[in-house]
Design a protein around this motif. Structure first.
Motif, PDB file in Angstrom:
ATOM      1  N   LEU A  48      36.681 -51.608  32.818  1.00 16.33           N
ATOM      2  CA  LEU A  48      37.473 -51.090  31.709  1.00 16.33           C
ATOM      3  C   LEU A  48      36.532 -50.674  30.596  1.00 16.33           C
ATOM      4  CD1 LEU A  48      40.110 -53.926  31.616  1.00 16.33           C
ATOM      5  CD2 LEU A  48      40.641 -51.541  32.099  1.00 16.33           C
ATOM      6  N   THR A  49      36.804 -49.532  29.997  1.00 19.68           N
ATOM      7  CA  THR A  49      35.999 -49.100  28.862  1.00 19.68           C
ATOM      8  C   THR A  49      36.927 -48.765  27.695  1.00 19.68           C
ATOM      9  OG1 THR A  49      36.011 -46.849  29.736  1.00 19.68           O
ATOM     10  CG2 THR A  49      34.082 -48.184  30.238  1.00 19.68           C
ATOM     11  N   ALA A  50      36.525 -49.186  26.502  1.00 14.00           N
ATOM     12  CA  ALA A  50      37.322 -48.960  25.297  1.00 14.00           C
ATOM     13  C   ALA A  50      36.580 -47.988  24.395  1.00 14.00           C
ATOM     14  CB  ALA A  50      37.532 -50.284  24.563  1.00 14.00           C
ATOM     15  N   SER A  51      37.277 -46.960  23.955  1.00 10.57           N
ATOM     16  CA  SER A  51      36.566 -45.910  23.242  1.00 10.57           C
ATOM     17  C   SER A  51      37.219 -45.533  21.918  1.00 10.57           C
ATOM     18  CB  SER A  51      36.466 -44.675  24.141  1.00 10.57           C
ATOM     19  OG  SER A  51      36.040 -43.563  23.403  1.00 10.57           O
ATOM     20  N   LEU A 108      28.792 -41.645  24.753  1.00 14.37           N
ATOM     21  CA  LEU A 108      30.051 -41.424  25.469  1.00 14.37           C
ATOM     22  C   LEU A 108      30.019 -41.795  26.949  1.00 14.37           C
ATOM     23  CD1 LEU A 108      30.926 -37.788  24.190  1.00 14.37           C
ATOM     24  CD2 LEU A 108      30.858 -39.904  22.870  1.00 14.37           C
ATOM     25  N   VAL A 109      28.850 -42.067  27.491  1.00 10.86           N
ATOM     26  CA  VAL A 109      28.758 -42.293  28.930  1.00 10.86           C
ATOM     27  C   VAL A 109      28.241 -43.699  29.237  1.00 10.86           C
ATOM     28  CG1 VAL A 109      27.919 -41.373  31.123  1.00 10.86           C
ATOM     29  CG2 VAL A 109      28.199 -39.847  29.188  1.00 10.86           C
ATOM     30  N   PRO A 110      29.142 -44.630  29.530  1.00 12.86           N
ATOM     31  CA  PRO A 110      28.674 -45.957  29.922  1.00 12.86           C
ATOM     32  C   PRO A 110      27.881 -45.885  31.227  1.00 12.86           C
ATOM     33  CG  PRO A 110      31.046 -45.952  29.487  1.00 12.86           C
ATOM     34  CD  PRO A 110      30.601 -44.529  29.513  1.00 12.86           C
ATOM     35  N   SER A 111      26.945 -46.799  31.373  1.00 12.58           N
ATOM     36  CA  SER A 111      26.081 -46.776  32.542  1.00 12.58           C
ATOM     37  C   SER A 111      26.050 -48.132  33.212  1.00 12.58           C
ATOM     38  CB  SER A 111      24.640 -46.433  32.141  1.00 12.58           C
ATOM     39  OG  SER A 111      24.586 -45.148  31.594  1.00 12.58           O
ATOM     40  N   VAL A 112      25.658 -48.117  34.472  1.00 19.10           N
ATOM     41  CA  VAL A 112      25.458 -49.367  35.191  1.00 19.10           C
ATOM     42  C   VAL A 112      24.049 -49.362  35.779  1.00 19.10           C
ATOM     43  CG1 VAL A 112      26.690 -48.448  37.227  1.00 19.10           C
ATOM     44  CG2 VAL A 112      26.314 -50.907  37.012  1.00 19.10           C
ATOM     45  N   TRP A 113      23.352 -50.498  35.643  1.00 15.66           N
ATOM     46  CA  TRP A 113      21.957 -50.622  36.024  1.00 15.66           C
ATOM     47  C   TRP A 113      21.777 -51.827  36.942  1.00 15.66           C
ATOM     48  CZ3 TRP A 113      19.112 -47.039  32.959  1.00 15.66           C
ATOM     49  CH2 TRP A 113      19.786 -46.573  31.818  1.00 15.66           C
ATOM     50  N   ARG A 146      38.644 -50.908  20.014  1.00 15.23           N
ATOM     51  CA  ARG A 146      37.440 -51.692  19.699  1.00 15.23           C
ATOM     52  C   ARG A 146      37.016 -52.648  20.791  1.00 15.23           C
ATOM     53  NH1 ARG A 146      33.840 -50.503  15.673  1.00 15.23           N
ATOM     54  NH2 ARG A 146      35.007 -49.003  14.473  1.00 15.23           N
ATOM     55  N   GLY A 147      38.005 -53.139  21.521  1.00 15.41           N
ATOM     56  CA  GLY A 147      37.659 -54.164  22.502  1.00 15.41           C
ATOM     57  C   GLY A 147      38.611 -54.166  23.659  1.00 15.41           C
ATOM     58  N   LYS A 182      35.561 -39.150  25.272  1.00 10.32           N
ATOM     59  CA  LYS A 182      35.211 -38.136  24.279  1.00 10.32           C
ATOM     60  C   LYS A 182      34.803 -38.771  22.963  1.00 10.32           C
ATOM     61  CE  LYS A 182      38.314 -34.697  26.297  1.00 10.32           C
ATOM     62  NZ  LYS A 182      38.899 -35.575  27.341  1.00 10.32           N
ATOM     63  N   GLY A 183      34.571 -40.052  22.981  1.00  6.76           N
ATOM     64  CA  GLY A 183      34.155 -40.750  21.765  1.00  6.76           C
ATOM     65  C   GLY A 183      33.260 -41.919  22.124  1.00  6.76           C
TER      66      GLY A 183
END
Lengths: 75, 301
Positions: free
Chosen positions: B64-67, B28-33, B93-94, B48-49
């Motif tokens: 942008l994040t798709a969940s 559920l938690v996108p990250s940046v590295w 999905r995208g 939440k998904g």
């Protein structure tokens, strides 16, 4: 009962060509830095009968430890 | 490193400059590295998904994040704050930024009585608040009673078309203003897992469950090359610096009863773009043995 489980297993290559990343279903992201051999590699024009060509794309860290075995083209 | 958490990574994407790497997973938690060191710079908390896809704009300002929680979130990358949430009817999905970063497009799965959809949103940078209803909504009805799910979406050069891949192997070009289908090809017989374009937006590569990856011309949809493997291909990317193709995936069909303990196998295959020839494989495994090999890091909260 058998089911096919497909994991996303994403990959991306850095636009600067120096490293690439792959993600796995175990929750790990692996960042692979290309070594000098790969970066300097010239792509040979394939010729018939030339099967034992070695295009090493070993991953390595700064200390140069070889990590993954590169396999020659199967056919 | 935290082990034992099985939260598959769904997507990895570099930003335009290549200094950052964005990852999304089922946690559920996108990250940046930081792409050179593997240092984690931050996370984007709020979904939440499962986060299926993400897209970073040209200047690494907005993400942008798709969940699967049926939302798309717009984030300020620098601070990690969520600027807006766009509610959809089904799992998203995208997601893809249009060139210029003023519009974005999404694809969502069917959910209960709602069909799958393609949506286009307008999020100009010169305003504070955006409408959370799409500017354009393309309904994707069932074909002969069968649901057709979009799996990947992109904009072509100058935002001329929306390029969408489907789970029936079809790729379509849509007009982003009218929603009309401009072109359609049967790229694969099976599901297309992902579609990616090169930076010049001249070529795109599909990865399919039919064990192949194919290269096409974006403008005329002409099939150019095929990369064959012995496993389903889950992701493929075109190198910007060499005439190389990287294929990800290769997970074998597994028995559900024997999955425990053997997951974690993955590999990346290298193909030559022109000669369609495989010239290398990089395998990955668990454990500290490989720790010398990669900068390896875990995606956990």
């Amino acid at each position: 009962m058998y089911l096919t489980i497909v994991f996303p297993q994403p990959v991306d290559i850095n636009p600067n060509g120096r490293n690439y990343a792959s993600g796995a279903e175990d929750g790990y992201v692996r960042l692979h830095h290309f070594d000098k051999d790969y970066l300097d590699m010239k792509d040979p024009v394939p010729e018939e009968g030339e099967e034992d060509e070695e295009d090493d794309i070993d991953d390595e860290e700064e200390n140069g430890e070889v990590a993954a075995a590169a396999t020659p083209a199967p056919q | 490193l935290l082990q034992g958490h099985e939260r598959p990574i769904t997507t990895v994407k570099y930003n335009y400059d290549g200094d950052l790497l964005f990852t999304a997973s089922k946690d559920l938690v996108p990250s940046v590295w930081r792409s050179e060191t593997g240092e984690r710079l931050g996370t984007f908390t709020g979904h939440k998904g499962t986060v299926w896809d993400l897209d970073c704009d040209r200047f690494t300002q907005r993400l942008l994040t798709a969940s699967a929680d049926a939302t798309v979130k717009l984030w300020q990358i620098e601070t990690g704050t969520c600027l807006e949430t766009f509610t959809h009817r089904g799992p998203v999905r995208g997601v893809a930024w249009a060139t210029g970063g003023q519009y974005f497009a999404t694809i969502s799965d069917p959910f209960v009585e709602h069909n799958a959809k393609i949506c286009v949103y307008h999020v100009p940078t010169n305003v504070e608040k955006w409408s959370d209803s799409p500017k354009l909504e393309i309904d994707l009805p069932k074909i002969q009673g069968k649901r057709v799910n979009p799996t990947s979406i992109h904009w072509t050069a100058c935002n001329e078309d929306l390029l969408v891949a489907f789970d029936n192997g079809v790729v379509r070009w849509y007009d982003p203003d009218t929603g009309d289908v401009k072109e359609e090809i049967q790229a694969h017989d099976k599901k297309i897992n992902r579609l990616r374009m090169n930076r010049q937006q001249t070529l795109f590569i599909t990865s399919s469950a039919d064990f192949t990856s194919k290269l096409f011309d974006v403008v005329d949809g002409k099939h150019l090359k095929t990369y064959k493997t012995d496993r389903p291909v889950n992701d493929a990317v075109i190198s910007e610096t060499k005439e190389h193709i990287l294929l990800g995936g290769g997970q074998e069909a597994m028995s559900v009863t024997t999955t425990s303990g053997k997951v974690g196998k993955f590999e990346t295959r290298f193909f030559h773009l022109v000669y369609e020839e495989e010239f290398g494989t990089v395998k990955g495994h668990f454990g500290p043995i490989n720790a010398c090999a990669y900068i390896e890091f875990a995606c956990y909260e």
